[in-house]
Design an enzyme around this catalytic site. Structure first.
Site, PDB file in Angstrom:
ATOM      1  N   LYS A  81     -39.652  -0.797  26.018  1.00 17.87           N
ATOM      2  CA  LYS A  81     -38.394  -1.330  26.710  1.00 17.87           C
ATOM      3  C   LYS A  81     -37.499  -0.119  26.353  1.00 17.87           C
ATOM      4  O   LYS A  81     -37.412   0.594  25.394  1.00 17.87           O
ATOM      5  CB  LYS A  81     -38.092  -2.481  25.784  1.00 17.87           C
ATOM      6  CG  LYS A  81     -37.078  -3.468  26.469  1.00 17.87           C
ATOM      7  CD  LYS A  81     -37.585  -4.419  27.543  1.00 17.87           C
ATOM      8  CE  LYS A  81     -36.376  -5.120  28.079  1.00 17.87           C
ATOM      9  NZ  LYS A  81     -37.112  -6.074  28.886  1.00 17.87           N
ATOM     10  N   GLY A 178     -30.992 -21.531  38.330  1.00 15.36           N
ATOM     11  CA  GLY A 178     -30.686 -20.120  38.682  1.00 15.36           C
ATOM     12  C   GLY A 178     -31.803 -19.762  39.689  1.00 15.36           C
ATOM     13  O   GLY A 178     -32.370 -20.424  40.445  1.00 15.36           O
ATOM     14  N   VAL A 180     -34.805 -18.615  39.140  1.00 12.81           N
ATOM     15  CA  VAL A 180     -36.191 -19.216  39.005  1.00 12.81           C
ATOM     16  C   VAL A 180     -36.130 -20.599  38.799  1.00 12.81           C
ATOM     17  O   VAL A 180     -37.030 -21.444  39.728  1.00 12.81           O
ATOM     18  CB  VAL A 180     -36.853 -18.765  37.587  1.00 12.81           C
ATOM     19  CG1 VAL A 180     -38.338 -19.240  37.575  1.00 12.81           C
ATOM     20  CG2 VAL A 180     -37.052 -17.195  37.393  1.00 12.81           C
TER      21      VAL A 180
END
Ligand code: NAI
Length: 344
Positions: A81, A178, A180
């Site tokens: 990340k 939202g 998803v």
């Protein structure tokens, strides 16, 4: 960052690399948690933090989380990340330079979009490195594009499986309509489910209502009388305040990090509530993003996403058999897979 291996969130991470450029005015960190299963993959988050320790905590935790999510999804990828905690005024130049710095890592880390980053940012990164996914491209050009419908499909199929094969006539409470959550609402409504929904955003409430959803206040959606509760907003929604009030016997949604603490998994189990671990359920997005990098077709993405429900059911069976929480069962399956890969 010399003491990063002594940080409480350190978990055998392989590397931590500082990125940034003083002249351009951006700064950040890349953490590589594991490359045991393949190059580490995970998005770049652009966020403002109170201090340097918080940046380190986030990048160490998020990169570890990616190892678990990628391994569980059977992807040939490890976990990494990036976090950019400072962004300069010339955003495109910052991302081009960031791309060059990713390139210098030599393929051990592949970046993509995360919170705060956009498709055009990834396009700038791609001018300096090939180790990037999520670059906007023309329709029909292999896998890629918006990951949300794939995440929505994985969640929908898992809900179907958890409810015995069909959602028709069943009531599902969806927290957050939202990208998803609304995709999920559309699929559920199309398959004959009754919807209860809540969102803090009035426009999103309106579109859920237009699908026939009963709307409840955001602070009551977790307590709605439903067959299944689908958290699709932000993380940490399952906690000491909400768990005693949950009315649905099953939880399965897209939100990341749904359990506020590890103990909340045990609290759910003590109430007899079935919890489908978030990172097993919501892998559709990373499956789609990684397919772009791996050069896979949309058909391959579809196949990988359709494998999610079976995997969730196996995790739940393992948890029951071993007397642990579903989250613990999922983590131990991943740890065994990583140990095997390291051994090989
Ligand atoms: P989004 O930002 O499009 O949707 C989140 C929705 O939740 C928004 O409509 C927002 O208004 C609403 N919301 C925020 N706080 C709320 C609250 N307290 N109560 C009710 N609604 C609230 O984000 P997206 O992409 O749909 O992601 C949803 C969750 O799924 C996030 O936790 C994300 O990390 C996770 N996720 C998303 C993936 C994707 O492909 N987009 C992949 C994997 C995980």
């Amino acid at each position: 960052m010399s003491s990063w291996t002594a940080h409480p969130a350190f978990d055998g991470h392989e590397d931590l690399i500082e990125v940034g450029d003083d002249a351009l005015g951006f700064a950040g960190l890349v953490a590589i948690h594991s490359t045991a299963l393949g190059p580490s993959a995970g998005g770049v988050r652009i966020w403002t933090y109170a201090n340097e320790a918080d940046v380190l905590t986030d990048v160490l935790r998020l990169s570890r989380g990616m190892t678990y999510k990628n391994a569980m999804a059977d992807l040939p990828l490890g976990g990494g990340k990036a976090v950019l905690y400072k962004m300069g005024p010339d955003r495109a130049a910052c991302f081009e330079k960031f791309g060059a710095q990713i390139d210098a890592i030599g393929g051990r880390y592949i970046t993509a979009e995360d919170v705060g980053a956009t498709g055009p940012d990834m396009a700038a990164v791609s001018r300096s490195t090939k180790y990037v996914a999520g670059v906007p491209k023309a329709d029909g050009d292999g896998a890629g594009g918006d990951p949300s419908p794939w995440t929505g499909l994985g969640v929908f199929l898992t809900i179907e499986a958890l409810l015995g094969g069909s959602v028709s006539g069943r009531t599902i409470a969806v927290q957050g309509a939202g990208a998803v959550g609304f995709d999920l609402c559309e699929r559920l409504a199309g398959a004959g489910a009754k919807l209860i929904a809540a969102d803090i955003n009035a426009e999103r409430v309106a579109r859920a209502k237009a699908l026939g959803a009963e709307i409840v206040p955001v602070e009551r959606i977790h307590a709605a009388a439903a067959d299944l509760f689908a958290p699709c907003a932000l993380g940490a929604g399952l906690n000491t305040r909400t768990i005693p009030e949950l009315a649905a016997p099953i939880i399965c949604g897209a939100a990341n990090n749904q359990l506020e603490t590890e103990e909340d998994g045990a609290r759910l189990a003590a109430r007899g509530i079935v919890y489908a671990p978030d990172y097993v359920v919501n892998a559709g997005g990373i499956i789609n993003v990684s397919a772009e990098y791996l050069g896979e077709t949309e058909a391959a993405v579809d196949k990988r996403v359709r494998a999610i429900p079976g995997r969730v059911l196996r995790v739940l069976e393992t948890a029951k058999r071993e007397g642990v929480t579903p989250h613990q069962a999922a983590d131990s399956i991943v740890r065994a897979r990583l140990a095997e890969a390291r051994h090989a």
